[in-house]
Design a protein around this motif. Structure first.
Motif, PDB file in Angstrom:
ATOM      1  N   ARG A 135       0.651  -1.244   0.036  1.00 32.53           N
ATOM      2  CA  ARG A 135      -0.116   0.032   0.173  1.00 32.53           C
ATOM      3  C   ARG A 135       0.866   1.310  -0.063  1.00 32.53           C
ATOM      4  N   THR A 136       1.672   1.161   0.941  1.00 31.91           N
ATOM      5  CA  THR A 136       2.545   2.507   1.024  1.00 31.91           C
ATOM      6  C   THR A 136       3.541   2.684  -0.203  1.00 31.91           C
ATOM      7  N   GLU A 137       4.198   1.710  -0.679  1.00 33.50           N
ATOM      8  CA  GLU A 137       4.820   1.638  -1.865  1.00 33.50           C
ATOM      9  C   GLU A 137       4.020   2.325  -3.018  1.00 33.50           C
ATOM     10  N   ILE A 138       2.982   1.990  -3.340  1.00 29.96           N
ATOM     11  CA  ILE A 138       2.331   2.255  -4.422  1.00 29.96           C
ATOM     12  C   ILE A 138       2.146   3.876  -3.984  1.00 29.96           C
ATOM     13  N   MET A 139       1.790   4.251  -3.120  1.00 23.48           N
ATOM     14  CA  MET A 139       1.467   6.140  -2.651  1.00 23.48           C
ATOM     15  C   MET A 139       2.866   6.582  -2.741  1.00 23.48           C
ATOM     16  N   ARG A 140       4.025   6.025  -2.539  1.00 23.08           N
ATOM     17  CA  ARG A 140       5.165   6.757  -2.601  1.00 23.08           C
ATOM     18  C   ARG A 140       5.580   6.996  -4.113  1.00 23.08           C
ATOM     19  N   ALA A 141       5.156   5.836  -4.999  1.00 23.45           N
ATOM     20  CA  ALA A 141       5.714   6.024  -6.343  1.00 23.45           C
ATOM     21  C   ALA A 141       4.612   6.781  -7.062  1.00 23.45           C
ATOM     22  N   LEU A 142       3.447   6.997  -6.555  1.00 26.28           N
ATOM     23  CA  LEU A 142       2.656   8.167  -7.383  1.00 26.28           C
ATOM     24  C   LEU A 142       2.750   9.320  -6.862  1.00 26.28           C
ATOM     25  N   PHE A 143       3.537   9.756  -5.780  1.00 29.39           N
ATOM     26  CA  PHE A 143       3.860  11.019  -5.285  1.00 29.39           C
ATOM     27  C   PHE A 143       5.288  11.377  -5.833  1.00 29.39           C
ATOM     28  N   GLY A 144       5.759  10.509  -6.612  1.00 33.66           N
ATOM     29  CA  GLY A 144       7.114  10.483  -7.193  1.00 33.66           C
ATOM     30  C   GLY A 144       8.492  10.533  -6.319  1.00 33.66           C
ATOM     31  N   VAL A 145       8.287   9.928  -5.155  1.00 36.25           N
ATOM     32  CA  VAL A 145       9.286   9.478  -4.129  1.00 36.25           C
ATOM     33  C   VAL A 145      10.095   8.341  -4.974  1.00 36.25           C
ATOM     34  N   ASP A 146       9.393   7.161  -5.479  1.00 35.22           N
ATOM     35  CA  ASP A 146      10.121   6.329  -6.167  1.00 35.22           C
ATOM     36  C   ASP A 146       9.540   6.328  -7.526  1.00 35.22           C
ATOM     37  N   ARG A 147      10.661   5.807  -8.704  1.00 34.31           N
ATOM     38  CA  ARG A 147       9.978   5.888  -9.910  1.00 34.31           C
ATOM     39  C   ARG A 147       9.060   4.697 -10.523  1.00 34.31           C
ATOM     40  N   LEU A 148       8.097   5.029 -11.044  1.00 30.05           N
ATOM     41  CA  LEU A 148       7.607   4.031 -11.946  1.00 30.05           C
ATOM     42  C   LEU A 148       8.323   3.400 -12.953  1.00 30.05           C
ATOM     43  N   ASN A 149       8.196   1.911 -12.746  1.00 32.87           N
ATOM     44  CA  ASN A 149       9.016   1.263 -14.090  1.00 32.87           C
ATOM     45  C   ASN A 149       8.130   1.143 -15.274  1.00 32.87           C
ATOM     46  N   SER A 150       6.620   1.337 -15.190  1.00 35.19           N
ATOM     47  CA  SER A 150       5.660   1.277 -16.007  1.00 35.19           C
ATOM     48  C   SER A 150       4.256   1.830 -15.636  1.00 35.19           C
ATOM     49  N   GLY A 151       3.431   2.076 -16.581  1.00 32.93           N
ATOM     50  CA  GLY A 151       2.280   2.514 -16.007  1.00 32.93           C
ATOM     51  C   GLY A 151       1.959   4.097 -16.182  1.00 32.93           C
ATOM     52  N   GLU A 152       0.766   4.543 -16.116  1.00 31.49           N
ATOM     53  CA  GLU A 152       0.411   5.953 -16.584  1.00 31.49           C
ATOM     54  C   GLU A 152      -0.364   6.547 -15.123  1.00 31.49           C
ATOM     55  N   ILE A 153      -0.195   7.906 -15.197  1.00 36.09           N
ATOM     56  CA  ILE A 153      -0.787   8.771 -14.146  1.00 36.09           C
ATOM     57  C   ILE A 153      -1.746   9.862 -15.053  1.00 36.09           C
ATOM     58  N   TRP A 154      -3.081   9.753 -14.756  1.00 35.03           N
ATOM     59  CA  TRP A 154      -3.804  10.882 -15.339  1.00 35.03           C
ATOM     60  C   TRP A 154      -4.499  11.870 -14.196  1.00 35.03           C
ATOM     61  N   ILE A 155      -4.379  13.180 -14.504  1.00 34.46           N
ATOM     62  CA  ILE A 155      -4.730  14.302 -13.610  1.00 34.46           C
ATOM     63  C   ILE A 155      -5.817  15.085 -14.371  1.00 34.46           C
ATOM     64  N   ALA A 156      -7.019  15.162 -13.700  1.00 35.09           N
ATOM     65  CA  ALA A 156      -8.301  15.928 -14.594  1.00 35.09           C
ATOM     66  C   ALA A 156      -8.309  15.477 -16.147  1.00 35.09           C
ATOM     67  N   GLY A 157      -8.212  14.296 -16.332  1.00 36.45           N
ATOM     68  CA  GLY A 157      -8.571  13.796 -17.658  1.00 36.45           C
ATOM     69  C   GLY A 157      -7.151  13.973 -18.482  1.00 36.45           C
ATOM     70  N   LYS A 158      -6.181  14.325 -18.197  1.00 37.89           N
ATOM     71  CA  LYS A 158      -4.905  14.577 -18.991  1.00 37.89           C
ATOM     72  C   LYS A 158      -3.579  13.486 -18.526  1.00 37.89           C
ATOM     73  N   LYS A 159      -3.075  12.938 -19.281  1.00 40.85           N
ATOM     74  CA  LYS A 159      -1.735  12.164 -19.077  1.00 40.85           C
ATOM     75  C   LYS A 159      -0.800  12.905 -18.683  1.00 40.85           C
ATOM     76  N   THR A 160      -0.009  12.367 -17.523  1.00 38.28           N
ATOM     77  CA  THR A 160       1.091  13.209 -16.921  1.00 38.28           C
ATOM     78  C   THR A 160       1.850  12.488 -16.675  1.00 38.28           C
ATOM     79  N   SER A 161       2.952  13.160 -16.240  1.00 40.26           N
ATOM     80  CA  SER A 161       4.026  12.196 -15.544  1.00 40.26           C
ATOM     81  C   SER A 161       4.742  12.995 -14.163  1.00 40.26           C
ATOM     82  N   ILE A 162       5.015  12.331 -13.179  1.00 42.68           N
ATOM     83  CA  ILE A 162       5.568  12.739 -11.911  1.00 42.68           C
ATOM     84  C   ILE A 162       6.735  12.286 -11.713  1.00 42.68           C
ATOM     85  N   LYS A 163       7.710  13.137 -11.918  1.00 43.73           N
ATOM     86  CA  LYS A 163       9.137  12.582 -11.834  1.00 43.73           C
ATOM     87  C   LYS A 163       9.634  12.869 -10.119  1.00 43.73           C
TER      88      LYS A 163
END
Length: 493
Positions: free
Chosen positions: A290-318
């Motif tokens: 659970r925590t590992e997922i949240m850390r990656a979504l917030f950019g603490v750890d880098r995603l190896n794959s997958g997409e993040i969308w904010i308000a209908g727009k694809k974005t990246s959180i580095k």
């Protein structure tokens, strides 16, 4: 061991923390010590174990007046303290943490690693802990680190064990195992001082309860002679009508969505969304990811794959700075190491993520900053003599409120709360829940990770359950039960 503390006083500067507190512990009992954050519970136990010296009062152990000069001396005399804020050395191995300062060596000074590992395994087996003794402790989750601390205390063969919020980061299964250990210790005459804000645990495991309020002893009574409402009333000086405020959510569009996100070795193929005005609860066993997922979504750890969308727009959180710019806030479960600058003031901690709003021309408007900070201190009822008090000197629950205040200040679109009420008293929990409701009424989307199933059920609109790094199911809150959540958390359907 029989302990009696009489008329204990303690002040830190102008802040009077204890004002004539009395406490008694008898052999073989589990004695609950309860009170709101800042009531003085941990300070009282720190005085008993020699970390602080009282300004006035008397301590007797087995009828003899006794004062320890430091916690190590208390431990030698049979009193162990498992602190709420973990004392883990992250770069050292699990084994080294367990035996730090108590290493076993031969007459020639050679470390007897095999013997130490056998003793460690024995304690881990009692607690059903599955951890490599050779891995670095810093790689362990907060819950695993908590179990290391518990095992370390059990290895001292203490006559008294003080447990300060021992289950704050544990799952239901681990709590059940800890209770089995406590029951066995009690049968052998070991006394437990149990400091917790979790009422269910107090009534499940404790024999007596002492309640503190504003640095004073309010009452000591048998658990069998009191109830939840009575304890709350004595703790907070008023009645709480409901544990969880009523939610009437007005859900908007998807504001945050994750598609097929993975971090190698931690979680894989995670997909979920949260709408504006919605609280999505995230449940699962310790180590599920659970925590590992949240850390990656917030950019603490880098995603190896997958997409993040904010308000209908694809974005990246580095990185986290990127996340904040895009409207995300993250209240971490590890407030001590990741959520706060302990040796800076409350004002600086709260203002730090919001500096740009006080310095439109590059210079900080200190008046605006002070007004903003004071407003949040008042809104979250942070107990402090001044906004200039260092975060280190606050109780654990008040530290948690400072972490919440700093992220609310940025005006987030999406707020990730990882164990938001860990170590927080029942009155303050209610305040945090009401604040969550206020935020969602303004359209903020909240993702709440919690190990407390009643909290997940009481505050969520939808619940997603994580099992071994994957989302094992999603449940509408109206149809959710503890049994359904636990079935999904353990790999069932």
């Amino acid at each position: 061991m029989q302990i009696e503390m009489k008329d204990i006083y303690k002040a830190f500067g102008k802040n009077q923390v204890l004002s004539g507190v009395s406490f008694q512990l008898v052999p073989g009992e589990v004695h609950a010590l309860m009170g709101e954050n800042g009531a003085g519970k941990s300070t009282l136990m720190n005085i008993l174990t020699g970390l602080h010296k009282s300004d006035k009062g008397q301590i007797s152990i087995n009828g003899n007046e006794t004062y320890f000069s430091n916690p190590k001396e208390a431990e030698k005399h049979g009193i162990a303290f498992i602190h709420q804020e973990l004392n883990i050395w992250p770069e050292m191995t699990v084994l080294e943490n367990l035996f730090i300062g108590k290493e076993i060596s031969s007459k020639l000074g050679v470390l007897q690693t095999r013997k130490m590992k056998a003793l460690a395994k024995e304690q881990f087996d009692k607690l059903s802990v599955s951890l490599s003794l050779d891995q670095e402790a810093g790689e362990c989750s907060v819950g695993q680190q908590q179990m290391i601390e518990i095992a370390k205390a059990l290895m001292t063969n203490a006559e008294v064990i003080i447990m300060d919020e021992p289950t704050a980061a544990l799952t239901e299964r681990e709590i059940s195992k800890l209770f089995e250990v406590i029951t066995a210790l009690k049968k052998n005459g070991v006394s437990i001082v149990y400091i917790s804000h979790r009422m269910e645990e107090i009534f499940a495991i404790c024999d007596r309860i002492t309640i503190m309020r504003d640095g004073k002893t309010v009452d000591t009574t048998n658990i069998s002679e009191t109830d939840f409402d009575e304890v709350v009333k004595k703790m907070v000086g008023r009645e709480l009508t409901e544990r969880y405020p009523t939610r009437t959510p007005s859900l908007g569009d998807k504001i945050f969505e994750v598609k097929n996100a993975s971090v190698k070795g931690r979680f894989e193929d995670v997909s979920f969304y949260v709408r504006s005005g919605e609280i999505v609860g995230v449940s699962g066993l310790m180590g599920a990811g659970r925590t590992e997922i949240m850390r990656a979504l917030f950019g603490v750890d880098r995603l190896n794959s997958g997409e993040i969308w904010i308000a209908g727009k694809k974005t990246s959180i580095k990185n986290p700075q990127d996340a904040v710019k895009k409207g995300l806030g993250f209240i971490t479960e590890n407030r001590k190491d990741e959520g706060l600058l302990l040796d800076t003031s409350i004002r600086e901690n709260i203002a730090l993520p919001n500096l740009s709003s006080f310095s439109p021309k590059g210079l900080i408007d200190h008046k605006r900053e002070a007004e903003f900070v004071d407003l949040l201190i008042k809104r979250l009822t942070i107990k402090t003599a001044s906004s200039e008090t260092h975060a280190r000197h606050l109780s654990g629950g008040n530290q948690q409120k400072v972490v919440i205040a700093k992220w609310i200040g940025i005006g987030p679109k999406v707020l990730i709360l990882d164990e938001p009420t860990r170590g927080v008293d029942v009155g303050a929990k209610r305040e945090i829940y009401s604040l969550m409701n206020e935020l969602t009424e303004r359209g903020v989307a909240i993702i709440m990770v919690s190990s407390e199933l009643p909290e997940i059920l009481g505050m969520s609109d939808r619940i997603i359950v994580v099992h071994e790094g994957r989302i094992s199911g999603e449940i509408d809150a109206k149809e959710a039960t503890q049994e359904r959540i636990m079935t999904l958390a353990t790999g069932g359907r």
